[in-house]
Design a protein around this motif. Sequence first.
Motif, PDB file in Angstrom:
ATOM      1  N   PHE A  98       4.423  34.609  44.008  1.00 28.42           N
ATOM      2  CA  PHE A  98       4.986  34.431  42.677  1.00 28.42           C
ATOM      3  C   PHE A  98       5.180  35.788  42.011  1.00 28.42           C
ATOM      4  CE2 PHE A  98       2.519  30.618  43.539  1.00 28.42           C
ATOM      5  CZ  PHE A  98       3.358  29.597  43.131  1.00 28.42           C
ATOM      6  N   CYS A  99       6.224  35.890  41.235  1.00 32.94           N
ATOM      7  CA  CYS A  99       6.358  37.007  40.307  1.00 32.94           C
ATOM      8  C   CYS A  99       5.881  36.524  38.954  1.00 32.94           C
ATOM      9  CB  CYS A  99       7.808  37.474  40.226  1.00 32.94           C
ATOM     10  SG  CYS A  99       8.067  38.709  38.924  1.00 32.94           S
ATOM     11  N   MET A 100       4.845  37.183  38.426  1.00 33.80           N
ATOM     12  CA  MET A 100       4.316  36.852  37.108  1.00 33.80           C
ATOM     13  C   MET A 100       3.869  38.126  36.410  1.00 33.80           C
ATOM     14  SD  MET A 100       1.738  33.624  37.632  1.00 33.80           S
ATOM     15  CE  MET A 100       1.842  32.536  39.045  1.00 33.80           C
ATOM     16  N   THR A 101       4.025  38.144  35.099  1.00 32.67           N
ATOM     17  CA  THR A 101       3.377  39.185  34.328  1.00 32.67           C
ATOM     18  C   THR A 101       1.895  38.829  34.181  1.00 32.67           C
ATOM     19  OG1 THR A 101       3.836  38.059  32.244  1.00 32.67           O
ATOM     20  CG2 THR A 101       5.497  39.614  33.042  1.00 32.67           C
ATOM     21  N   ALA A 102       1.127  39.754  33.655  1.00 31.69           N
ATOM     22  CA  ALA A 102      -0.302  39.496  33.459  1.00 31.69           C
ATOM     23  C   ALA A 102      -0.524  38.304  32.537  1.00 31.69           C
ATOM     24  CB  ALA A 102      -0.980  40.742  32.891  1.00 31.69           C
ATOM     25  N   ILE A 103       0.309  38.168  31.512  1.00 35.01           N
ATOM     26  CA  ILE A 103       0.133  37.068  30.581  1.00 35.01           C
ATOM     27  C   ILE A 103       0.487  35.736  31.240  1.00 35.01           C
ATOM     28  CG2 ILE A 103       2.451  37.118  29.549  1.00 35.01           C
ATOM     29  CD1 ILE A 103       1.033  36.734  26.830  1.00 35.01           C
ATOM     30  N   ALA A 104       1.493  35.739  32.120  1.00 35.74           N
ATOM     31  CA  ALA A 104       1.822  34.516  32.848  1.00 35.74           C
ATOM     32  C   ALA A 104       0.680  34.131  33.786  1.00 35.74           C
ATOM     33  CB  ALA A 104       3.117  34.705  33.628  1.00 35.74           C
ATOM     34  N   GLU A 105       0.009  35.104  34.350  1.00 37.09           N
ATOM     35  CA  GLU A 105      -1.147  34.806  35.197  1.00 37.09           C
ATOM     36  C   GLU A 105      -2.240  34.102  34.395  1.00 37.09           C
ATOM     37  OE1 GLU A 105      -2.431  38.339  37.124  1.00 37.09           O
ATOM     38  OE2 GLU A 105      -0.614  38.539  38.349  1.00 37.09           O
ATOM     39  N   PHE A 106      -2.446  34.532  33.145  1.00 35.13           N
ATOM     40  CA  PHE A 106      -3.397  33.845  32.269  1.00 35.13           C
ATOM     41  C   PHE A 106      -3.043  32.368  32.139  1.00 35.13           C
ATOM     42  CE2 PHE A 106      -4.883  37.859  30.140  1.00 35.13           C
ATOM     43  CZ  PHE A 106      -6.236  37.597  30.247  1.00 35.13           C
ATOM     44  N   VAL A 107      -1.747  32.115  31.955  1.00 38.51           N
ATOM     45  CA  VAL A 107      -1.296  30.761  31.671  1.00 38.51           C
ATOM     46  C   VAL A 107      -1.324  29.884  32.912  1.00 38.51           C
ATOM     47  CG1 VAL A 107       0.675  29.375  30.902  1.00 38.51           C
ATOM     48  CG2 VAL A 107       0.114  31.507  29.718  1.00 38.51           C
ATOM     49  N   GLN A 140      15.902  37.146  46.564  1.00 45.11           N
ATOM     50  CA  GLN A 140      17.016  36.939  47.491  1.00 45.11           C
ATOM     51  C   GLN A 140      16.569  36.990  48.945  1.00 45.11           C
ATOM     52  OE1 GLN A 140      20.383  39.472  46.796  1.00 45.11           O
ATOM     53  NE2 GLN A 140      21.440  38.853  48.664  1.00 45.11           N
ATOM     54  N   ASP A 141      15.679  37.923  49.268  1.00 49.91           N
ATOM     55  CA  ASP A 141      15.288  38.043  50.677  1.00 49.91           C
ATOM     56  C   ASP A 141      14.041  37.226  51.025  1.00 49.91           C
ATOM     57  OD1 ASP A 141      13.043  39.537  49.839  1.00 49.91           O
ATOM     58  OD2 ASP A 141      14.036  41.450  50.176  1.00 49.91           O
ATOM     59  N   GLY A 142      13.505  36.472  50.055  1.00 51.66           N
ATOM     60  CA  GLY A 142      12.396  35.569  50.339  1.00 51.66           C
ATOM     61  C   GLY A 142      11.024  36.189  50.250  1.00 51.66           C
ATOM     62  N   ARG A 143      10.924  37.460  49.874  1.00 46.90           N
ATOM     63  CA  ARG A 143       9.594  38.064  49.696  1.00 46.90           C
ATOM     64  C   ARG A 143       8.887  37.480  48.481  1.00 46.90           C
ATOM     65  NH1 ARG A 143      10.127  42.922  48.086  1.00 46.90           N
ATOM     66  NH2 ARG A 143      12.403  43.032  48.076  1.00 46.90           N
ATOM     67  N   ILE A 144       9.658  36.960  47.522  1.00 46.23           N
ATOM     68  CA  ILE A 144       9.123  36.289  46.339  1.00 46.23           C
ATOM     69  C   ILE A 144       9.681  34.872  46.327  1.00 46.23           C
ATOM     70  CG2 ILE A 144       9.007  36.285  43.829  1.00 46.23           C
ATOM     71  CD1 ILE A 144       9.435  39.330  43.929  1.00 46.23           C
ATOM     72  N   ASP A 145       8.802  33.895  46.218  1.00 47.48           N
ATOM     73  CA  ASP A 145       9.235  32.491  46.224  1.00 47.48           C
ATOM     74  C   ASP A 145       9.750  32.050  44.863  1.00 47.48           C
ATOM     75  OD1 ASP A 145       8.588  31.915  48.950  1.00 47.48           O
ATOM     76  OD2 ASP A 145       6.467  31.912  48.376  1.00 47.48           O
ATOM     77  N   LEU A 146       8.989  32.338  43.818  1.00 48.47           N
ATOM     78  CA  LEU A 146       9.354  31.907  42.465  1.00 48.47           C
ATOM     79  C   LEU A 146       9.000  32.992  41.468  1.00 48.47           C
ATOM     80  CD1 LEU A 146       8.054  28.207  42.217  1.00 48.47           C
ATOM     81  CD2 LEU A 146      10.432  28.942  42.406  1.00 48.47           C
ATOM     82  N   ALA A 147       9.803  33.103  40.421  1.00 50.52           N
ATOM     83  CA  ALA A 147       9.447  33.913  39.255  1.00 50.52           C
ATOM     84  C   ALA A 147       9.101  32.947  38.131  1.00 50.52           C
ATOM     85  CB  ALA A 147      10.600  34.818  38.847  1.00 50.52           C
ATOM     86  N   LEU A 148       7.896  33.076  37.584  1.00 55.61           N
ATOM     87  CA  LEU A 148       7.432  32.188  36.522  1.00 55.61           C
ATOM     88  C   LEU A 148       7.256  32.991  35.241  1.00 55.61           C
ATOM     89  CD1 LEU A 148       4.664  30.063  38.338  1.00 55.61           C
ATOM     90  CD2 LEU A 148       7.037  29.452  37.906  1.00 55.61           C
TER      91      LEU A 148
END
Length: 310
Positions: A98-107, A140-148
């Motif tokens: 996942f791509c997340m910022t630190a605050i998204a990780e909290f959530v 695009q290349d699949g190294r990241i599945d989702l950005a939250l």
Amino acid sequence: MKLDLNLLRVLVAIHDTRNLSAAAGLLNVSQPAASAALARLRHAFGDPLFVRTPSGMTPTPRTDAIIGRTREVLDAIDRDIVAGIEFDPLRAGGEFTFCMTAIAEFVFLPRLLATLKRQAPGMRIRCVSPAPGQLRDGLQDGRIDLALGFYPDLVSADFYQQRLFSHSLVCVVRDKHPFAGPRLTAKEFRQADHIVVRDGSRSSEMLDALLASGRIDRNVVLTTSHYLCVPPVLAQSDAVAVAPRVVAGMFAERYGLRLLGLPFDVPDFDLKQHWHRKFHHDPRLVWLRTLIRREFGDGHLDDLMETLVA
């Protein structure tokens, strides 16, 4: 000799039914199509393969010699390739990135980890925070599945997005802060000592742009790259911090802090999940996106708050 695998399915269907029309029905094709397939098989093998008898389409010795191996090949394809594209969470292993910022990780992370532990126990979670350009490439290349999170730049025909819930920004102060009202006044906001978090989140950029457009200055006494130090500093000072309501509510519950409204209107912003169109039909990610929507959609926001403050 090269054969279309669908021709081999016709061979097996005729062998099972001993009837060309019945084989066509079994394969959900027309009788002429099945007849044409048999003609191609006969040409490829140089053998009639089946002959008409009173008991039906009787296999020739050539068919009897190859039918067992043909079944094995088709079964292996159905089992290991066709069925292999399905995602079985209980048996799957590997990693969701996942791509997340630190605050998204909290959530997201507390509830997400607990849910995956139950529903996909063999899967691991990896969180990354790439630069905006690298995020596009990673999706695009699949190294990241989702950005939250809040990623307003991921708007193009190459990316899908699904709204999860809306965020609003609030001020956080210690419980017995001199600011007693439910909302800061513009004067109080300007005079307060501010803690500012620069964690790469786009919501911080949105607030900065809003303040700049309104010519609203902040007296910044502390700038940090994460939220970990914010609650204890607020609890021991008269400083204020601006944070998304979900995270601010967690801070308030755990550290005895209080939430105050901002003295100006700040538009709500949507937290979404984003993915590249190349992986839109990937069964693994279809399952993951469905789980994310179910666990973090609007209807479960109250449950999410309870999870965060428990």
